[in-house]
Design a protein around this motif. Structure first.
Motif, PDB file in Angstrom:
ATOM      1  N   PHE A   1       3.511   6.983  -4.342  1.00 42.45           N
ATOM      2  CA  PHE A   1       4.309   6.452  -5.452  1.00 42.45           C
ATOM      3  C   PHE A   1       4.464   7.498  -6.556  1.00 42.45           C
ATOM      4  N   THR A   2       3.359   8.125  -6.928  1.00 44.51           N
ATOM      5  CA  THR A   2       3.375   9.084  -8.031  1.00 44.51           C
ATOM      6  C   THR A   2       4.235  10.283  -7.689  1.00 44.51           C
ATOM      7  N   ALA A   3       4.170  10.761  -6.450  1.00 46.88           N
ATOM      8  CA  ALA A   3       4.958  11.926  -6.054  1.00 46.88           C
ATOM      9  C   ALA A   3       6.453  11.639  -6.186  1.00 46.88           C
ATOM     10  N   ASP A   4       6.848  10.438  -5.783  1.00 45.80           N
ATOM     11  CA  ASP A   4       8.268  10.105  -5.899  1.00 45.80           C
ATOM     12  C   ASP A   4       8.686   9.964  -7.363  1.00 45.80           C
ATOM     13  N   GLU A   5       7.780   9.466  -8.194  1.00 46.09           N
ATOM     14  CA  GLU A   5       8.070   9.377  -9.625  1.00 46.09           C
ATOM     15  C   GLU A   5       8.236  10.778 -10.211  1.00 46.09           C
TER      16      GLU A   5
ATOM     17  N   LEU B   1       0.814  -1.218   0.000  1.00 48.96           N
ATOM     18  CA  LEU B   1       0.000   0.000   0.000  1.00 48.96           C
ATOM     19  C   LEU B   1       0.848   1.268   0.000  1.00 48.96           C
ATOM     20  N   GLY B   2       2.156   1.097   0.178  1.00 44.46           N
ATOM     21  CA  GLY B   2       3.041   2.262   0.203  1.00 44.46           C
ATOM     22  C   GLY B   2       3.235   2.833   1.589  1.00 44.46           C
ATOM     23  N   VAL B   3       2.885   2.072   2.605  1.00 48.55           N
ATOM     24  CA  VAL B   3       3.005   2.559   3.979  1.00 48.55           C
ATOM     25  C   VAL B   3       4.459   2.503   4.424  1.00 48.55           C
ATOM     26  N   LEU B   4       5.005   3.655   4.786  1.00 49.22           N
ATOM     27  CA  LEU B   4       6.380   3.735   5.271  1.00 49.22           C
ATOM     28  C   LEU B   4       6.408   3.412   6.753  1.00 49.22           C
TER      29      LEU B   4
ATOM     30  N   SER C   1      -5.277  -3.898 -10.354  1.00 49.40           N
ATOM     31  CA  SER C   1      -5.928  -3.341 -11.542  1.00 49.40           C
ATOM     32  C   SER C   1      -5.689  -1.839 -11.707  1.00 49.40           C
ATOM     33  N   LEU C   2      -5.740  -1.100 -10.613  1.00 45.24           N
ATOM     34  CA  LEU C   2      -5.623   0.360 -10.688  1.00 45.24           C
ATOM     35  C   LEU C   2      -4.352   0.896 -10.049  1.00 45.24           C
ATOM     36  N   GLY C   3      -3.865   0.229  -9.021  1.00 43.15           N
ATOM     37  CA  GLY C   3      -2.689   0.708  -8.321  1.00 43.15           C
ATOM     38  C   GLY C   3      -3.028   1.183  -6.919  1.00 43.15           C
ATOM     39  N   ALA C   4      -2.029   1.110  -6.033  1.00 44.23           N
ATOM     40  CA  ALA C   4      -2.248   1.517  -4.646  1.00 44.23           C
ATOM     41  C   ALA C   4      -2.542   3.002  -4.532  1.00 44.23           C
ATOM     42  N   ASP C   5      -1.950   3.820  -5.407  1.00 42.82           N
ATOM     43  CA  ASP C   5      -2.193   5.264  -5.321  1.00 42.82           C
ATOM     44  C   ASP C   5      -3.659   5.620  -5.551  1.00 42.82           C
ATOM     45  N   ILE C   6      -4.370   4.843  -6.337  1.00 42.68           N
ATOM     46  CA  ILE C   6      -5.797   5.103  -6.540  1.00 42.68           C
ATOM     47  C   ILE C   6      -6.554   4.802  -5.252  1.00 42.68           C
TER      48      ILE C   6
END
Length: 944
Positions: free
Chosen positions: A776-780, A141-144, A626-631
């Motif tokens: 994720f998107t912000a780091d990209e 989920l991207g949890v740090l 299907s959509l990604g964790a950022d969604i």
């Protein structure tokens, strides 16, 4: 025809339009891991003020569901936003590892008859497997967080710490052993905590039962009569026939009026208010011959319907008139109120009848019903009552009844000898636990605010906390009680520390295999060693002790181990928030948290709970694939968590659409910054054009609002502000207006570098705004921004390069708001003309603005650059009085306008329709402005 495309500064970026989140996000996770991102955050946070969000441990059983995802994402948004705000915001995830669900899972797999030590070993193994599975889901989920060193309640250090926490409560005088009715589940074979009880509809046998008076003269006197001419009975109503064998008293309210009703064959005692409804239920006619207050009936004795014993009347204010007869039958072993009332009237523990065993079966010695399971015995009890003439009414009703939240089976209250934490027990020092807890609630901040009243009411009315369980897989209650007196060993606290040291080395098994003589020596023969385990809510409720000052003491503030925030679902007012409050107040005298944040539960679009039968379950794994964790993260941020949170495939698709708008806005900024080097191209704010300065100022104002929303946990406001900023201020105005300047002016011109400088500032701010949510998107995006930068956006704080417009600036915020309104009026008419085919596009239009004096003076400040602001080929200002009859009346005060199709040729480079197109023989397809931008000094822009 000459191709002038090469002379334009067209946008260019390698940042992909298609997000491809399911594929790219795992790569980002791998990169975070390779650079040690979480560890780097701890290093840079070493000298920052600390913000501690203490993790409420999920139970280590089963794959993560949408509720888990919601909870963890909210926590991650908070810790990331606090990091951006300049705090050291560590996040140590935890897991609840003991308890019945895991033990039952092991028993289901391996059987119930396995040795206790093997059960514990298998439970520990199973819990560890579940932790790893859930951990993988949370990380995805991207949890740090400190995933390499989470806290587990089954870690030896935590098990030992929990014993030490209990020792503190014993030392402070809050723990006692007593016989009391507690929630009891036959399937669990154990007492349950309040938080482990849920309510479901249940069919029950409702019966009205007559108890014949023992001393008719005494009853007559209570009603002011000389004698009774007929047999008399008092009538009770109950939905638990199985408790009748354990009846030991009858309760009436001291202030209610009770009637003596002549029904022909006998007299009945009923609450006066309920006489009519009762007689109707019994199919009887009757006449009230006397009345008396409930207090007059005190201690009058009635005969049990089928056993040779008497049931005295006790006064009790809990009796109600909502249903029944106004008289409550009291079985003190099976009801909290019953038990309390009987104890108040002097009944001793040894006198309390408790014929129901832990498996729900009556003891064999119980006459008539011995050896029967209580639910199956209900019909037999009804039949027995009918045989002896005590049954006045029998019907089946459906009502809300307490059930085990694990097994979904009905519970009972059952008196058992258990260990309790006393709510009103006078401790060795200071206020009672109830008093301490209510005071702590007043000192705690609640988000949403209604949580305070909810928790307050729960604490104000709750009974003593039963902390003991009769299971194998749990932290032991390491007590030695005297075989004769039942008292705790006088050195209990000291002995508990000895046990804790052993558990720290060997785990809870150290207690279960301990020979009492090892600690008590010759005294061992006089003491019983407890085999009870602690309520699993005690495990998690004491993590402020055994985590914040134990296994992860680095989380503690310099002022002490109090968390800034606890965040969980609304059910935790009776769960973790509750148990943590009680243990914190018992040990330290205050709550272990400063603030409580509560989120609602997930439902579908129709407000229904998710269930497989309805087919409305949203699995986070499926969404991620299907959509990604950022969604999923964007959906969490966009939803007001204070109530129920609707989620469905359609709702998530809307989140995906909003995500694309934000991503495309960032992509447009990156594309316009393709050749921009901030080290040499960034203009000082004083050299930037007026529109660009406004854009930076608007970004600064928006950033202040976003930071405030983050600080108050209003993430849905953050989402809406970011989305609207991308759609309106940027997409709908600024980025639209600057396209001409960005693309057509000389590449290194101040006009172009000015708007690039503004876009650079906007991008630097915007990428940080979305970083806590779109991790994720912000780091990209961060990796594509121009200039030297560190490895992750998370290694930074909110952007500080945003300058506000100075006071007295001529083209101030109000000016651009007015211009935006004029643009909206022009765009409305342009759309009408495009739809009617009068013009092909906006640049084919020439607009004349007829305004009053004030508006004319205002618009004139832009001079010829007004056309660029309106994105038309020409824009002329004229007096309002000169407006022709066919001029369009607008919603802007003092403004009319007229738009005509340009009669001029179209420039082959900038696409404006201008009179000077073709005036330069070398470039017959261009306007003079474009020729100057290609070969000459280039156009000069001041404002737009």
């Amino acid at each position: 025809m000459t191709d002038y495309k090469a002379t334009l500064n067209l946008p260019e970026t390698a940042f992909p339009m298609k997000a491809g989140l399911p594929q790219r996000e795992p790569e980002t996770l791998a990169r975070w891991d390779s650079i040690g991102l979480y560890q780097k955050l701890r290093e840079i946070g070493a000298n920052r003020p600390k913000f501690v969000l203490h993790d409420g441990p999920p139970y280590a059983n089963g794959s993560i569901h949408i509720g888990h995802a919601l909870n963890k994402i909210l926590k991650d948004i908070i810790t990331r936003s606090k990091t951006m705000a300049g705090f050291d915001a560590p996040y140590v995830p935890g897991w609840d590892c003991h308890g019945l669900p895991i033990e039952h899972k092991v028993e289901t797999t391996f059987g119930k008859n396995q040795p206790a030590d093997l059960t514990r070993e298998r439970c520990r193994t199973y819990a560890a497997e579940q932790v790893e599975e859930q951990k993988a889901g949370f990380v995805r989920l991207g949890v740090l967080g400190e995933w390499g060193n989470p806290y587990l309640t089954m870690n030896f250090a935590n098990e030992a710490g929990e014993i030490r926490a209990l020792a503190e409560m014993v030392k402070n005088g809050f723990v006692f052993k007593g016989l009391k009715p507690v929630n009891f589940c036959f399937d669990c074979g154990s007492a349950l905590a309040e938080a482990e009880v849920e309510y479901q509809d249940k069919k029950s046998e409702a019966i009205d039962v007559a108890f014949v008076v023992e001393d008719a003269g005494q009853l007559a006197a209570a009603f002011g009569l000389d004698s009774l001419a007929k047999p008399a009975s008092i009538v009770i109503w109950t939905t638990t026939p199985w408790t009748i064998p354990a009846n030991q008293a009858l309760n009436v309210h001291p202030e209610f009026t009770y009637a003596l009703v002549d029904t022909g064959e006998r007299l009945l005692v009923l609450a006066e208010e309920l006489v009519e409804s009762c007689l109707g239920r019994y199919g009887l006619q009757g006449e009230v011959i006397a009345t008396a207050p409930g207090a007059a009936l005190e201690n009058i004795r009635f005969r049990h319907p089928f056993y040779e014993r008497l049931s005295p009347v006790y006064l009790a204010e809990y009796v109600e008139l909502g249903a029944g007869t106004g008289v409550v039958h009291s079985a003190p072993a099976y009801g909290e109120d019953d038990f309390r009332t009987c104890k108040q009237y002097g009944m001793h523990n040894d006198d309390i009848l408790n014929p129901v065993q832990s498996n729900g079966v009556y003891v064999e010695s119980l006459p008539f019903f011995g050896g029967q399971f209580i639910w199956k015995a209900n019909p037999a009890i009804v039949t027995k009552l009918e045989e002896v003439g005590a049954l006045l009414k029998h019907e089946t009703i459906q009502h809300s009844y307490m059930h085990c939240w694990r097994h979904k089976t009905p519970l009972i209250y059952r008196a058992t000898a258990q260990w309790f934490v006393g709510m009103d027990t006078q401790p060795k020092q200071g206020a009672t636990l109830r008093e301490r807890s209510l005071k702590a609630i007043e000192e705690t901040k609640f988000v949403p605010a209604w949580g305070q009243a909810r928790l307050h009411s729960m604490i104000a009315g709750r009974p003593d906390w039963c902390i003991s369980r009769q299971r194998n897989w749990g932290v032991p209650i390491p007590f030695f009680t005297h075989k004769q007196t039942g008292e705790l060993h006088p050195r209990t606290v000291e002995l508990m520390e000895d046990v804790a040291k052993r558990v720290e080395q060997e785990g809870i098994e150290a207690w279960f295999k301990l020979d009492a003589a090892e600690l008590l020596g010759a005294e061992a023969a006089d003491y019983d060693k407890s085999r009870d385990t602690l309520d699993v809510w005690f495990d998690s409720g004491t993590t402020h002790w055994h985590v914040l000052r134990g296994s992860h003491a680095e989380l503690a503030h310099a002022t002490g181990p109090v968390a800034d925030l606890y965040l969980e679902g609304s059910d935790q007012h009776r769960g973790w928030f509750h148990s943590s409050l009680l243990t914190g107040c018992a040990i330290d005298g205050h709550a272990p948290y400063k603030e409580l944040l509560t989120h609602g539960f997930t439902v579908d679009e129709q407000g229904r709970k998710q269930s497989k039968s309805l087919g409305n379950v949203v699995a986070p794994q499926k969404v991620i694939d299907s959509l990604g964790a950022d969604i999923l993260r964007l959906w969490v941020a966009s939803t007001d968590y204070s109530g129920e949170m609707a989620v469905s495939d359609q709702i998530l698709q809307r989140s995906a659409d909003a995500y694309r708008r934000i991503r495309n806005t960032m992509r447009f900024l990156l594309a316009n910054l393709g050749d921009f080097d901030p080290a040499k191209d960034l203009l000082p704010v004083e050299q930037m054009l007026d529109l660009d300065r406004w854009a930076v100022d608007a970004t600064a104002r928006m950033q202040a609002e976003i930071i405030e929303a983050y600080s108050e946990y209003r993430f849905w406001n953050v989402y809406s502000k970011v989305h609207n900023f991308c759609v309106q201020e940027l997409g709908g105005f600024y980025l639209d207006v600057i396209k001409d300047r960005q693309y057509t002016t000389a590449a290194d011109s101040s006009a172009r570098r000015s708007c690039q400088s503004a876009q650079y500032h906007i991008a630097e701010a915007l990428v940080r705004w979305i970083a806590p949510i779109l991790a994720f998107t912000a780091d990209e995006i961060w990796s594509f921004l121009p200039g030297e930068r560190n490895e992750s956006v998370m290694l930074n704080t909110w952007y500080e390069g945003l300058d506000r417009l100075p006071e007295g600036f001529e083209l101030d915020r109000a000016y651009w708001e007015q211009l935006t309104a004029v643009r909206a009026a022009v765009n409305k008419e342009l759309e009408n003309l495009r739809n009617s085919k009068a013009i092909g596009g906006n640049l084919q239009a020439e607009v004349t603005l007829y305004g009053d004096d004030a508006l004319q003076q205002s618009l004139a400040k832009l001079d010829d650059e007004l056309r660029f602001a309106l994105i038309t080929s020409a824009a002329t200002i004229a007096p309002l009085a000169d407006a022709p009859a066919d001029a369009v009346v607008t919603e802007v005060s003092g403004l009319k306008l007229k738009i005509v199709k340009s009669a001029h040729a179209k420039c082959g480079r900038c696409w404006h329709f201008r009179a000077d197109v073709g005036s330069n023989a070398a470039h017959p397809e261009l306007c003079e402005r474009c020729v100057s931008n290609i070969e000459g000094a280039g156009e000069v822009r001041k404002h737009v």
